[in-house]
Design a protein around this motif. Structure first.
Motif, PDB file in Angstrom:
ATOM      1  N   ASN A   1       0.896  -1.547  -0.001  1.00  0.00           N
ATOM      2  CA  ASN A   1       0.244   0.007  -0.028  1.00  0.00           C
ATOM      3  C   ASN A   1       0.944   1.569   0.080  1.00  0.00           C
ATOM      4  OD1 ASN A   1      -1.796   2.456   1.331  1.00  0.00           O
ATOM      5  ND2 ASN A   1      -3.025   1.253   2.061  1.00  0.00           N
ATOM      6  N   ALA A   2       0.419   2.094  -1.187  1.00  0.00           N
ATOM      7  CA  ALA A   2       1.494   3.254  -1.363  1.00  0.00           C
ATOM      8  C   ALA A   2       1.396   4.240   0.262  1.00  0.00           C
ATOM      9  CB  ALA A   2       2.018   3.887  -2.674  1.00  0.00           C
ATOM     10  N   ASP A   3       0.100   4.440   0.887  1.00  0.00           N
ATOM     11  CA  ASP A   3       0.506   5.580   1.388  1.00  0.00           C
ATOM     12  C   ASP A   3       0.969   4.707   3.493  1.00  0.00           C
ATOM     13  OD1 ASP A   3      -1.327   6.888   0.226  1.00  0.00           O
ATOM     14  OD2 ASP A   3      -3.543   6.296   0.503  1.00  0.00           O
ATOM     15  N   VAL A   4       0.841   3.468   2.755  1.00  0.00           N
ATOM     16  CA  VAL A   4       1.253   3.073   4.490  1.00  0.00           C
ATOM     17  C   VAL A   4       3.013   2.924   4.171  1.00  0.00           C
ATOM     18  CG1 VAL A   4       2.164   0.583   5.049  1.00  0.00           C
ATOM     19  CG2 VAL A   4      -0.517   1.406   4.904  1.00  0.00           C
ATOM     20  N   THR A   5       3.425   2.557   3.383  1.00  0.00           N
ATOM     21  CA  THR A   5       4.671   2.531   2.696  1.00  0.00           C
ATOM     22  C   THR A   5       5.191   4.154   3.004  1.00  0.00           C
ATOM     23  OG1 THR A   5       4.573   0.601   1.003  1.00  0.00           O
ATOM     24  CG2 THR A   5       6.587   2.169   1.189  1.00  0.00           C
ATOM     25  N   ARG A   6       4.812   4.739   2.550  1.00  0.00           N
ATOM     26  CA  ARG A   6       5.252   6.816   2.516  1.00  0.00           C
ATOM     27  C   ARG A   6       5.170   6.459   4.146  1.00  0.00           C
ATOM     28  NH1 ARG A   6       0.673   8.349   0.504  1.00  0.00           N
ATOM     29  NH2 ARG A   6       1.826   7.926  -1.513  1.00  0.00           N
ATOM     30  N   THR A   7       4.345   6.205   5.116  1.00  0.00           N
ATOM     31  CA  THR A   7       4.217   6.675   6.380  1.00  0.00           C
ATOM     32  C   THR A   7       5.902   5.974   6.869  1.00  0.00           C
ATOM     33  OG1 THR A   7       1.906   7.315   6.253  1.00  0.00           O
ATOM     34  CG2 THR A   7       3.435   6.079   8.209  1.00  0.00           C
ATOM     35  N   LEU A   8       5.937   4.525   6.552  1.00  0.00           N
ATOM     36  CA  LEU A   8       6.667   3.638   6.979  1.00  0.00           C
ATOM     37  C   LEU A   8       8.241   4.268   7.162  1.00  0.00           C
ATOM     38  CD1 LEU A   8       5.791   0.341   5.950  1.00  0.00           C
ATOM     39  CD2 LEU A   8       5.616   1.030   8.705  1.00  0.00           C
ATOM     40  N   LEU A   9       8.511   4.745   5.937  1.00  0.00           N
ATOM     41  CA  LEU A   9       9.437   5.533   4.964  1.00  0.00           C
ATOM     42  C   LEU A   9       9.580   6.775   5.733  1.00  0.00           C
ATOM     43  CD1 LEU A   9       9.467   4.688   1.740  1.00  0.00           C
ATOM     44  CD2 LEU A   9      11.211   3.676   3.023  1.00  0.00           C
ATOM     45  N   ASN A  10       8.796   8.165   5.989  1.00  0.00           N
ATOM     46  CA  ASN A  10       9.002   8.705   6.770  1.00  0.00           C
ATOM     47  C   ASN A  10       9.062   8.899   8.049  1.00  0.00           C
ATOM     48  OD1 ASN A  10       8.448   9.984   3.874  1.00  0.00           O
ATOM     49  ND2 ASN A  10       6.038  10.517   5.014  1.00  0.00           N
ATOM     50  N   MET A  11       8.857   7.553   8.489  1.00  0.00           N
ATOM     51  CA  MET A  11       9.287   7.593  10.582  1.00  0.00           C
ATOM     52  C   MET A  11      10.474   7.036  10.256  1.00  0.00           C
ATOM     53  SD  MET A  11       6.419   8.068  12.487  1.00  0.00           S
ATOM     54  CE  MET A  11       5.139   8.859  12.098  1.00  0.00           C
ATOM     55  N   GLY A  12      11.091   6.208   9.322  1.00  0.00           N
ATOM     56  CA  GLY A  12      12.099   6.112   9.161  1.00  0.00           C
ATOM     57  C   GLY A  12      12.285   4.010   9.311  1.00  0.00           C
ATOM     58  N   PHE A  13      11.215   3.497   8.998  1.00  0.00           N
ATOM     59  CA  PHE A  13      11.576   2.561   9.145  1.00  0.00           C
ATOM     60  C   PHE A  13      12.527   2.239   8.535  1.00  0.00           C
ATOM     61  CE2 PHE A  13       7.923   3.128  12.146  1.00  0.00           C
ATOM     62  CZ  PHE A  13       7.712   1.746  12.702  1.00  0.00           C
ATOM     63  N   ASP A  14      13.320   2.640   7.137  1.00  0.00           N
ATOM     64  CA  ASP A  14      13.774   1.449   6.216  1.00  0.00           C
ATOM     65  C   ASP A  14      15.009   1.487   6.570  1.00  0.00           C
ATOM     66  OD1 ASP A  14      13.939   4.121   6.246  1.00  0.00           O
ATOM     67  OD2 ASP A  14      14.978   4.327   4.073  1.00  0.00           O
ATOM     68  N   ARG A  15      15.211   2.020   7.799  1.00  0.00           N
ATOM     69  CA  ARG A  15      16.702   2.233   8.853  1.00  0.00           C
ATOM     70  C   ARG A  15      16.203   0.896  10.056  1.00  0.00           C
ATOM     71  NH1 ARG A  15      17.144   7.368  12.630  1.00  0.00           N
ATOM     72  NH2 ARG A  15      18.338   5.876  13.115  1.00  0.00           N
ATOM     73  N   ILE A  16      15.373   0.167  10.225  1.00  0.00           N
ATOM     74  CA  ILE A  16      15.417  -0.712  10.891  1.00  0.00           C
ATOM     75  C   ILE A  16      14.729  -2.002  10.358  1.00  0.00           C
ATOM     76  CG2 ILE A  16      15.725   0.755  13.311  1.00  0.00           C
ATOM     77  CD1 ILE A  16      12.755   0.706  13.329  1.00  0.00           C
ATOM     78  N   PHE A  17      14.075  -2.314   9.151  1.00  0.00           N
ATOM     79  CA  PHE A  17      13.959  -3.286   8.637  1.00  0.00           C
ATOM     80  C   PHE A  17      13.835  -2.777   6.879  1.00  0.00           C
ATOM     81  CE2 PHE A  17      10.060  -2.818  12.085  1.00  0.00           C
ATOM     82  CZ  PHE A  17      10.009  -3.839  12.707  1.00  0.00           C
ATOM     83  N   VAL A  18      14.550  -4.530   6.666  1.00  0.00           N
ATOM     84  CA  VAL A  18      14.263  -4.518   5.263  1.00  0.00           C
ATOM     85  C   VAL A  18      13.168  -4.493   4.974  1.00  0.00           C
ATOM     86  CG1 VAL A  18      15.120  -5.951   3.873  1.00  0.00           C
ATOM     87  CG2 VAL A  18      16.463  -6.085   5.345  1.00  0.00           C
ATOM     88  N   ILE A  19      12.411  -3.470   3.595  1.00  0.00           N
ATOM     89  CA  ILE A  19      11.537  -3.228   3.397  1.00  0.00           C
ATOM     90  C   ILE A  19      11.203  -3.682   1.847  1.00  0.00           C
ATOM     91  CG2 ILE A  19       9.563  -1.624   2.886  1.00  0.00           C
ATOM     92  CD1 ILE A  19      10.704   0.250   4.859  1.00  0.00           C
ATOM     93  N   LEU A  20       9.719  -4.548   1.588  1.00  0.00           N
ATOM     94  CA  LEU A  20      10.133  -5.218   0.338  1.00  0.00           C
ATOM     95  C   LEU A  20       8.206  -4.808   0.027  1.00  0.00           C
ATOM     96  CD1 LEU A  20      10.439  -8.809   1.000  1.00  0.00           C
ATOM     97  CD2 LEU A  20      12.388  -7.245   0.504  1.00  0.00           C
ATOM     98  N   ASP A  21       8.452  -4.099  -1.305  1.00  0.00           N
ATOM     99  CA  ASP A  21       7.048  -5.068  -2.218  1.00  0.00           C
ATOM    100  C   ASP A  21       6.401  -5.941  -2.253  1.00  0.00           C
ATOM    101  OD1 ASP A  21       7.822  -4.925  -3.920  1.00  0.00           O
ATOM    102  OD2 ASP A  21       8.070  -3.178  -5.214  1.00  0.00           O
ATOM    103  N   SER A  22       6.561  -7.044  -1.721  1.00  0.00           N
ATOM    104  CA  SER A  22       6.119  -8.804  -2.249  1.00  0.00           C
ATOM    105  C   SER A  22       6.353  -9.296  -1.456  1.00  0.00           C
ATOM    106  CB  SER A  22       6.260  -8.941  -3.846  1.00  0.00           C
ATOM    107  OG  SER A  22       8.054  -9.200  -3.539  1.00  0.00           O
ATOM    108  N   LEU A  23       5.093 -10.294  -0.998  1.00  0.00           N
ATOM    109  CA  LEU A  23       5.504 -10.900  -0.104  1.00  0.00           C
ATOM    110  C   LEU A  23       5.903 -12.241  -0.712  1.00  0.00           C
ATOM    111  CD1 LEU A  23       4.280 -11.819   3.134  1.00  0.00           C
ATOM    112  CD2 LEU A  23       2.337 -12.434   2.572  1.00  0.00           C
ATOM    113  N   PRO A  24       6.940 -13.326   0.329  1.00  0.00           N
ATOM    114  CA  PRO A  24       7.314 -14.244   0.111  1.00  0.00           C
ATOM    115  C   PRO A  24       6.086 -15.260   0.169  1.00  0.00           C
ATOM    116  CG  PRO A  24       9.186 -13.337   1.394  1.00  0.00           C
ATOM    117  CD  PRO A  24       7.907 -11.833   1.402  1.00  0.00           C
ATOM    118  N   GLU A  25       6.233 -16.106  -0.352  1.00  0.00           N
ATOM    119  CA  GLU A  25       5.488 -17.362  -0.194  1.00  0.00           C
ATOM    120  C   GLU A  25       5.665 -17.952   1.092  1.00  0.00           C
ATOM    121  OE1 GLU A  25       4.695 -20.097  -3.390  1.00  0.00           O
ATOM    122  OE2 GLU A  25       4.930 -18.782  -4.687  1.00  0.00           O
ATOM    123  N   THR A  26       4.738 -18.716   1.439  1.00  0.00           N
ATOM    124  CA  THR A  26       4.351 -19.180   2.785  1.00  0.00           C
ATOM    125  C   THR A  26       3.813 -19.883   2.894  1.00  0.00           C
ATOM    126  OG1 THR A  26       4.463 -19.273   5.662  1.00  0.00           O
ATOM    127  CG2 THR A  26       3.552 -17.660   4.369  1.00  0.00           C
TER     128      THR A  26
END
Length: 163
Positions: free
Chosen positions: A89-114
């Motif tokens: 979700n572009a809005d959720v991802t934008r919020t995560l990036l603005n909050m600095g989550f890319d410094r503490i998580f590996v952020i992906l735009d697709s889900l690995p199969e489980t």
């Protein structure tokens, strides 16, 4: 008026891999259950890898974001692999990036199969005081990520701590 998309949180643990999935709008009402669940999982010593699945999330409030950030901070403290966060979700991802989550998580735009089956995190009722402390703690985690977050939430935390 738009109907609120009630949220739910699911999880699975298999072979030291922990998956937590957020669906819909995740707000303060789910944070007591979420925080207790995360404490139990992260303290168990069984978790070595973490995946946070936000692929079906529409909205995460700031308390929820603070608790998700706590996952990465605890993983780092325990010297675990970098946690993975998946957001489409572009809005959720934008919020995560603005909050600095890319410094503490590996952020992906697709889900690995489980193939893991998910169980819903059970709801808990808690006191107003416990809820207020949870809000304060979650926002302090967000404040620790960067100066912008610090400025955005310092007045809220100060106000809540005075009550």
């Amino acid at each position: 008026m738009k109907e609120q998309n009630e949220g739910a949180i699911f999880y699975a643990m298999r072979d030291s891999h922990y998956v937590i999935k957020f669906i819909g709008e995740i707000r303060l009402t789910l944070c007591g259950a979420l925080d207790r669940h995360l404490e139990r999982v992260l303290s168990s010593g069984e978790c070595q890898h973490v995946l946070v699945d936000l692929t079906e999330s529409d909205f995460l409030d700031s308390t929820t974001l603070g608790l998700i950030a706590k996952i990465a901070i605890r993983a780092k403290e325990q010297k675990l692999a970098d946690p993975v966060l998946v957001s489409v979700n572009a809005d959720v991802t934008r919020t995560l990036l603005n909050m600095g989550f890319d410094r503490i998580f590996v952020i992906l735009d697709s889900l690995p199969e489980t193939v893991t089956e998910l169980k819903q995190v059970p709801m808990v009722q808690e006191s107003l005081e416990a809820t207020q402390q949870r809000i304060i703690n979650a926002h302090k985690v967000l404040m620790s990520l960067n100066e912008t977050n610090y400025q955005a939430f310092c007045n809220l935390v100060s106000t809540l701590e005075e009550k």
